[in-house]
Design a protein around this motif. Sequence first.
Motif, PDB file in Angstrom:
ATOM      1  N   LYS A   7      -1.270   8.613  -6.120  1.00  0.00           N
ATOM      2  CA  LYS A   7       0.276   8.340  -6.314  1.00  0.00           C
ATOM      3  C   LYS A   7       0.921   9.065  -5.132  1.00  0.00           C
ATOM      4  O   LYS A   7       2.113   9.237  -5.175  1.00  0.00           O
ATOM      5  CB  LYS A   7       0.904   8.589  -7.557  1.00  0.00           C
ATOM      6  CG  LYS A   7       0.178   7.860  -8.830  1.00  0.00           C
ATOM      7  CD  LYS A   7       0.504   6.281  -8.488  1.00  0.00           C
ATOM      8  CE  LYS A   7       0.235   5.505  -9.914  1.00  0.00           C
ATOM      9  NZ  LYS A   7       0.291   4.137  -9.666  1.00  0.00           N
ATOM     10  N   GLY A   8       0.201   9.587  -4.313  1.00  0.00           N
ATOM     11  CA  GLY A   8       0.587  10.269  -3.185  1.00  0.00           C
ATOM     12  C   GLY A   8       1.871   9.770  -2.113  1.00  0.00           C
ATOM     13  O   GLY A   8       2.531  10.335  -1.878  1.00  0.00           O
ATOM     14  N   ARG A  65      10.917  10.564   7.997  1.00  0.00           N
ATOM     15  CA  ARG A  65      10.050  10.048   6.826  1.00  0.00           C
ATOM     16  C   ARG A  65       8.577  10.333   7.367  1.00  0.00           C
ATOM     17  O   ARG A  65       8.271   9.744   8.567  1.00  0.00           O
ATOM     18  CB  ARG A  65      10.311   8.540   6.815  1.00  0.00           C
ATOM     19  CG  ARG A  65       9.681   8.053   5.744  1.00  0.00           C
ATOM     20  CD  ARG A  65      10.144   6.340   5.418  1.00  0.00           C
ATOM     21  NE  ARG A  65       9.299   5.915   4.431  1.00  0.00           N
ATOM     22  CZ  ARG A  65       9.704   6.127   3.079  1.00  0.00           C
ATOM     23  NH1 ARG A  65      11.001   6.785   2.869  1.00  0.00           N
ATOM     24  NH2 ARG A  65       9.111   5.403   2.167  1.00  0.00           N
ATOM     25  N   LEU A  66       7.831  10.735   6.521  1.00  0.00           N
ATOM     26  CA  LEU A  66       6.382  10.845   6.469  1.00  0.00           C
ATOM     27  C   LEU A  66       5.653   9.601   5.778  1.00  0.00           C
ATOM     28  O   LEU A  66       5.411   9.897   4.610  1.00  0.00           O
ATOM     29  CB  LEU A  66       5.702  12.028   6.196  1.00  0.00           C
ATOM     30  CG  LEU A  66       4.020  12.213   6.463  1.00  0.00           C
ATOM     31  CD1 LEU A  66       3.737  12.505   7.848  1.00  0.00           C
ATOM     32  CD2 LEU A  66       3.648  13.469   5.440  1.00  0.00           C
ATOM     33  N   ALA A  67       5.656   8.397   6.579  1.00  0.00           N
ATOM     34  CA  ALA A  67       5.112   7.300   5.928  1.00  0.00           C
ATOM     35  C   ALA A  67       3.706   6.942   5.731  1.00  0.00           C
ATOM     36  O   ALA A  67       3.036   6.783   6.929  1.00  0.00           O
ATOM     37  CB  ALA A  67       5.938   6.110   6.655  1.00  0.00           C
ATOM     38  N   PHE A  68       3.114   6.613   4.640  1.00  0.00           N
ATOM     39  CA  PHE A  68       1.889   6.164   4.377  1.00  0.00           C
ATOM     40  C   PHE A  68       1.684   5.634   3.289  1.00  0.00           C
ATOM     41  O   PHE A  68       2.455   5.492   2.287  1.00  0.00           O
ATOM     42  CB  PHE A  68       0.741   7.373   4.737  1.00  0.00           C
ATOM     43  CG  PHE A  68       1.158   8.436   3.501  1.00  0.00           C
ATOM     44  CD1 PHE A  68       0.324   8.392   2.399  1.00  0.00           C
ATOM     45  CD2 PHE A  68       1.986   9.466   3.783  1.00  0.00           C
ATOM     46  CE1 PHE A  68       0.624   9.424   1.252  1.00  0.00           C
ATOM     47  CE2 PHE A  68       2.294  10.578   2.440  1.00  0.00           C
ATOM     48  CZ  PHE A  68       1.574  10.387   1.332  1.00  0.00           C
ATOM     49  N   GLN A 101      -3.341   3.439   7.046  1.00  0.00           N
ATOM     50  CA  GLN A 101      -2.909   3.496   8.156  1.00  0.00           C
ATOM     51  C   GLN A 101      -4.115   4.165   9.180  1.00  0.00           C
ATOM     52  O   GLN A 101      -4.098   4.243  10.186  1.00  0.00           O
ATOM     53  CB  GLN A 101      -1.604   4.377   8.417  1.00  0.00           C
ATOM     54  CG  GLN A 101      -0.379   3.746   8.035  1.00  0.00           C
ATOM     55  CD  GLN A 101      -0.161   3.562   6.447  1.00  0.00           C
ATOM     56  OE1 GLN A 101      -0.986   4.105   5.796  1.00  0.00           O
ATOM     57  NE2 GLN A 101       0.934   3.168   6.081  1.00  0.00           N
ATOM     58  N   ARG A 102      -4.835   4.889   8.323  1.00  0.00           N
ATOM     59  CA  ARG A 102      -6.026   5.793   9.057  1.00  0.00           C
ATOM     60  C   ARG A 102      -7.093   5.882   8.155  1.00  0.00           C
ATOM     61  O   ARG A 102      -7.074   5.770   7.012  1.00  0.00           O
ATOM     62  CB  ARG A 102      -5.237   7.124   9.375  1.00  0.00           C
ATOM     63  CG  ARG A 102      -4.613   7.899   8.376  1.00  0.00           C
ATOM     64  CD  ARG A 102      -4.016   8.977   8.722  1.00  0.00           C
ATOM     65  NE  ARG A 102      -4.583   9.956   9.221  1.00  0.00           N
ATOM     66  CZ  ARG A 102      -4.037  11.049   9.777  1.00  0.00           C
ATOM     67  NH1 ARG A 102      -2.872  11.173  10.253  1.00  0.00           N
ATOM     68  NH2 ARG A 102      -4.921  12.122  10.170  1.00  0.00           N
TER      69      ARG A 102
END
Length: 483
Positions: free
Chosen positions: A252-253, A271-274, A371-372
């Motif tokens: 749920k991060g 925003r730190l979007a992932f 994303q990674r």
Amino acid sequence: MSNAASSTKEIHVDVAVIGGGVMGIALARQLLLVASSSSPDAASTASSQPSSRPTTVALVEALPFMLCGASAGNSAMIHCGFDCTTGTVEHAMVVRGHRLFSEYAADCARRGLYLPWVPSGAIMLAMSNEEMSIVRDDILPKAVANGVTNTKLLTSREEVLALEPHVHLNVVGGLHVPSEWIVDPWRYPALLLAEAATAPGLSIIRSCRVTSVRREEEEGGGGPYHQWYRLFDHKGQCRVKARMVVNCAGLKGDAVEALLHSTNHSSPPPRLAFDVFPRLGRFIQFGPEAAPLVQRALLPIPTKKSKGIIVFRTVYGQVFVGPTAEDPDEPRASQSAVVKSLRNAASSKVPALKDVQDVATYAGARPALRQRQDYLIDLDSRDIGWFTVAGVRSTGLTASLAVAELVAPRVLQQLLMTTSSNSSSSCRASPPQTVAPYCINSAPLPSAEAVNASLQMLLGPGGPLSYDRRHPISSEGCPTPKL
């Protein structure tokens, strides 16, 4: 230690760690050990805090018990990093985590703490000449580049069978990796939590699904800068007020990270979007007749998606095969189809397993990132007292101590800057870019008596570890592990 299983009273702490899995537990422990360490750096940090009081930490878990999310369904392996992508964050954390686990296991032995683990090793099997070329030309050089130099190339079927005599006769060679180990995957983090609980300042808050985050800032009068995060549960009640927050929410991060923006009443930070997607891994357990057939973990050639399906023996002698790697946007196979597929994968490595009945299944989800294909560790790049650990997949059990070692000193340094009377906006805007590594053995660890007493309390009625259905590879399924 405060154990707030059902209380809705708001508590005020220095650091809130969201997520009661192995990563959150390791970090909470490290925060408390660093703050109480007798090492010069930690001691000066602690003594510089107002009133020199111990650091206070809230470990916030959405579920009723700890270690019930992604941590409840791993393969119990301590990886050495031989096949990690060189230069990634995961590579660095796994290699360091392997060393820290080795030191921790030795320290447990010295203190008389019961930590079941076996340095069993692993063999990556090459079932064709093409796979042998991959092992020789790709996997072995990567292992050397990653600093794992004790591997041995097995260039013939006979060399493999000398180590694992029940492997399929079609094997043409492989790679022996002695530093791949097996541990009790529940007992290990349970001990870390018990150690954390011996230190002053820990609060464990369960059944608290954080659904809203409010960031508040106070500054003025030439005095210290004050920052608070208020964490609200699904009932709209503020459960925690903290100066620093570490998002270790695993599966749920991304949802927790989004709360920093969707419910912030002041100007939102960058925003730190992932995006986290739960990659399902299913396992089956073979009956006790399988125990003599497998001594080491038997690894396939890895793919870009996963490490592949492994046949392995646990510290208690059970033999498992798995995990699958099922993404949520893929058609979900039936349980019977998965069992058949896993049995076929196992018998392709060890033919005699075809005649052994499977007796149990279990599943776990890994928090992969869209994303990674690497860990995401953000050491407060936005200078807001919010740290993020995300995308920790199947290697998280190994890497937990290393990630905690990396993150905890930075959290404490930022905490010091936001509470010190010498703090200013300019110094907050330029936090230190590097943190000296903190060696786990530089702090006096609690005695076996203190840890066992703490563990008994955690296991007691209504305790954070008092549930019966634990990790299926733990303590032979016993409700109360040996102390």
